[in-house]
Design a protein around this motif. Sequence first.
Motif, PDB file in Angstrom:
ATOM      1  N   CYS A   8       0.868  -1.187   0.000  1.00 17.25           N
ATOM      2  CA  CYS A   8       0.000   0.000   0.000  1.00 17.25           C
ATOM      3  C   CYS A   8       0.904   1.235   0.000  1.00 17.25           C
ATOM      4  CB  CYS A   8      -0.962  -0.009   1.186  1.00 17.25           C
ATOM      5  SG  CYS A   8      -0.184   0.074   2.804  1.00 17.25           S
ATOM      6  N   LEU A   9       0.331   2.407   0.224  1.00 15.87           N
ATOM      7  CA  LEU A   9       1.146   3.620   0.135  1.00 15.87           C
ATOM      8  C   LEU A   9       2.161   3.729   1.275  1.00 15.87           C
ATOM      9  CD1 LEU A   9       1.759   6.320  -1.254  1.00 15.87           C
ATOM     10  CD2 LEU A   9      -0.051   7.344   0.142  1.00 15.87           C
ATOM     11  N   GLY A  10       1.673   3.633   2.516  1.00 15.07           N
ATOM     12  CA  GLY A  10       2.539   3.911   3.660  1.00 15.07           C
ATOM     13  C   GLY A  10       3.024   2.696   4.437  1.00 15.07           C
ATOM     14  N   ASN A  11       2.426   1.544   4.196  1.00 17.92           N
ATOM     15  CA  ASN A  11       2.720   0.299   4.949  1.00 17.92           C
ATOM     16  C   ASN A  11       2.479   0.467   6.454  1.00 17.92           C
ATOM     17  OD1 ASN A  11       5.582  -1.962   5.429  1.00 17.92           O
ATOM     18  ND2 ASN A  11       3.445  -2.473   5.166  1.00 17.92           N
ATOM     19  N   ILE A  12       1.476   1.312   6.785  1.00 20.13           N
ATOM     20  CA  ILE A  12       1.105   1.423   8.207  1.00 20.13           C
ATOM     21  C   ILE A  12      -0.399   1.172   8.432  1.00 20.13           C
ATOM     22  CG2 ILE A  12       3.014   2.888   8.983  1.00 20.13           C
ATOM     23  CD1 ILE A  12       1.004   5.283   8.780  1.00 20.13           C
ATOM     24  N   CYS A  13      -1.192   1.135   7.373  1.00 17.66           N
ATOM     25  CA  CYS A  13      -2.636   0.858   7.549  1.00 17.66           C
ATOM     26  C   CYS A  13      -3.055  -0.420   6.824  1.00 17.66           C
ATOM     27  CB  CYS A  13      -3.485   2.042   7.082  1.00 17.66           C
ATOM     28  SG  CYS A  13      -3.273   3.525   8.095  1.00 17.66           S
ATOM     29  N   ARG A  14      -3.189  -0.357   5.508  1.00 18.35           N
ATOM     30  CA  ARG A  14      -3.795  -1.480   4.785  1.00 18.35           C
ATOM     31  C   ARG A  14      -2.888  -2.705   4.650  1.00 18.35           C
ATOM     32  NH1 ARG A  14      -5.373   2.357  -0.104  1.00 18.35           N
ATOM     33  NH2 ARG A  14      -3.468   3.311   0.716  1.00 18.35           N
ATOM     34  N   TYR A  43       7.576   7.508   3.621  1.00 21.13           N
ATOM     35  CA  TYR A  43       7.211   8.343   4.785  1.00 21.13           C
ATOM     36  C   TYR A  43       7.325   7.637   6.148  1.00 21.13           C
ATOM     37  CZ  TYR A  43       4.303  10.178   0.902  1.00 21.13           C
ATOM     38  OH  TYR A  43       3.824  10.585  -0.318  1.00 21.13           O
ATOM     39  N   HIS A  44       6.952   6.379   6.213  1.00 22.64           N
ATOM     40  CA  HIS A  44       6.797   5.736   7.527  1.00 22.64           C
ATOM     41  C   HIS A  44       7.739   4.550   7.743  1.00 22.64           C
ATOM     42  CE1 HIS A  44       3.296   8.198   8.431  1.00 22.64           C
ATOM     43  NE2 HIS A  44       2.914   8.005   7.189  1.00 22.64           N
ATOM     44  N   ASP A 125      -8.023   4.198   0.994  1.00 24.92           N
ATOM     45  CA  ASP A 125      -7.042   4.674   1.977  1.00 24.92           C
ATOM     46  C   ASP A 125      -7.790   5.220   3.200  1.00 24.92           C
ATOM     47  OD1 ASP A 125      -5.151   6.032   3.410  1.00 24.92           O
ATOM     48  OD2 ASP A 125      -4.380   7.198   1.716  1.00 24.92           O
ATOM     49  N   PRO A 126      -7.594   4.620   4.387  1.00 27.31           N
ATOM     50  CA  PRO A 126      -8.349   5.080   5.561  1.00 27.31           C
ATOM     51  C   PRO A 126      -7.663   6.193   6.343  1.00 27.31           C
ATOM     52  CG  PRO A 126      -7.087   3.165   6.170  1.00 27.31           C
ATOM     53  CD  PRO A 126      -6.727   3.474   4.733  1.00 27.31           C
ATOM     54  N   TYR A 127      -6.476   6.616   5.894  1.00 27.86           N
ATOM     55  CA  TYR A 127      -5.606   7.473   6.714  1.00 27.86           C
ATOM     56  C   TYR A 127      -6.294   8.742   7.201  1.00 27.86           C
ATOM     57  CZ  TYR A 127      -1.142   9.470   8.265  1.00 27.86           C
ATOM     58  OH  TYR A 127      -0.115   9.999   9.015  1.00 27.86           O
TER      59      TYR A 127
HETATM   60  P1  4NP Z   1      -1.641   2.981   4.000  1.00 24.91           P
HETATM   61  O1  4NP Z   1      -2.273   4.354   4.533  1.00 24.91           O
HETATM   62  O2  4NP Z   1      -1.149   3.266   2.604  1.00 24.91           O
HETATM   63  O3  4NP Z   1      -2.809   2.045   4.009  1.00 24.91           O
HETATM   64  O4  4NP Z   1      -0.550   2.603   4.959  1.00 24.91           O
HETATM   65  C1  4NP Z   1      -1.588   5.577   4.524  1.00 24.91           C
HETATM   66  C2  4NP Z   1      -0.619   5.831   5.466  1.00 24.91           C
HETATM   67  C3  4NP Z   1       0.037   7.041   5.480  1.00 24.91           C
HETATM   68  C4  4NP Z   1      -0.291   8.001   4.547  1.00 24.91           C
HETATM   69  C5  4NP Z   1      -1.262   7.755   3.590  1.00 24.91           C
HETATM   70  C6  4NP Z   1      -1.901   6.534   3.578  1.00 24.91           C
HETATM   71  N1  4NP Z   1       0.368   9.270   4.567  1.00 24.91           N
HETATM   72  O5  4NP Z   1       0.004  10.142   3.775  1.00 24.91           O
HETATM   73  O6  4NP Z   1       1.277   9.472   5.401  1.00 24.91           O
END
Ligand code: 4NP
Length: 161
Positions: A8-14, A43-44, A125-127
């Motif tokens: 996923c984008l950040g590897n912290i949610c999905r 980012y993370h 994206d749930p962020y």
């Molecule tokens: P993820 O969610 O891709 O499901 O981990 C996000 C986490 C961080 C960000 C966006 C989406 N961000 O913009 O920092």
Amino acid sequence: MQKLLFVCLGNICRSPLAEGIMLHYIKKNKLPLIVDSAAIAPYHIGENPDIRTIKNALKHNIKIEHLIARQFQIDDFEKFDKIYVMDFSHYEHLRKIAPNAQLFEQKVDYLMNVVYPNQNIEVPDPYYGTEQDFEKVFQMIHTACTKIIEIYSYEKNMPFK
Ligand code: 4NP
């Protein structure tokens, strides 16, 4: 042994949620499957999953707080048998950086295509979302991951628990 990567984008949610759900059912079903997850964006890197994802997963008895974000690496295309993305932007990003079109076509797919083939349904994206958005994402990812476990158990002639 089959190796699956969730992106996923950040590897912290999905994607860590997908990894955690898979780890839970791999253990329960004693399956020979390797799973990992990775980010498109840096980012993370090095962080544990988002606290809202951790808490929501815990409601369903899935523990993901130990997972650590990392960025997708080009050699992941070789290392993994299947690479599941959550949305169009991840799909297109991986297409652009893939060493060749054949590897990309063979390995990369939308996670929800496991449940709804060829529909390219996105896990949103749930962020910036609400608690309900995190629950919706959990339900979508759980449905897809248990389907993967079910298919894999069937292939291995093992009961699905
Ligand atoms: P993820 O969610 O891709 O499901 O981990 C996000 C986490 C961080 C960000 C966006 C989406 N961000 O913009 O920092």
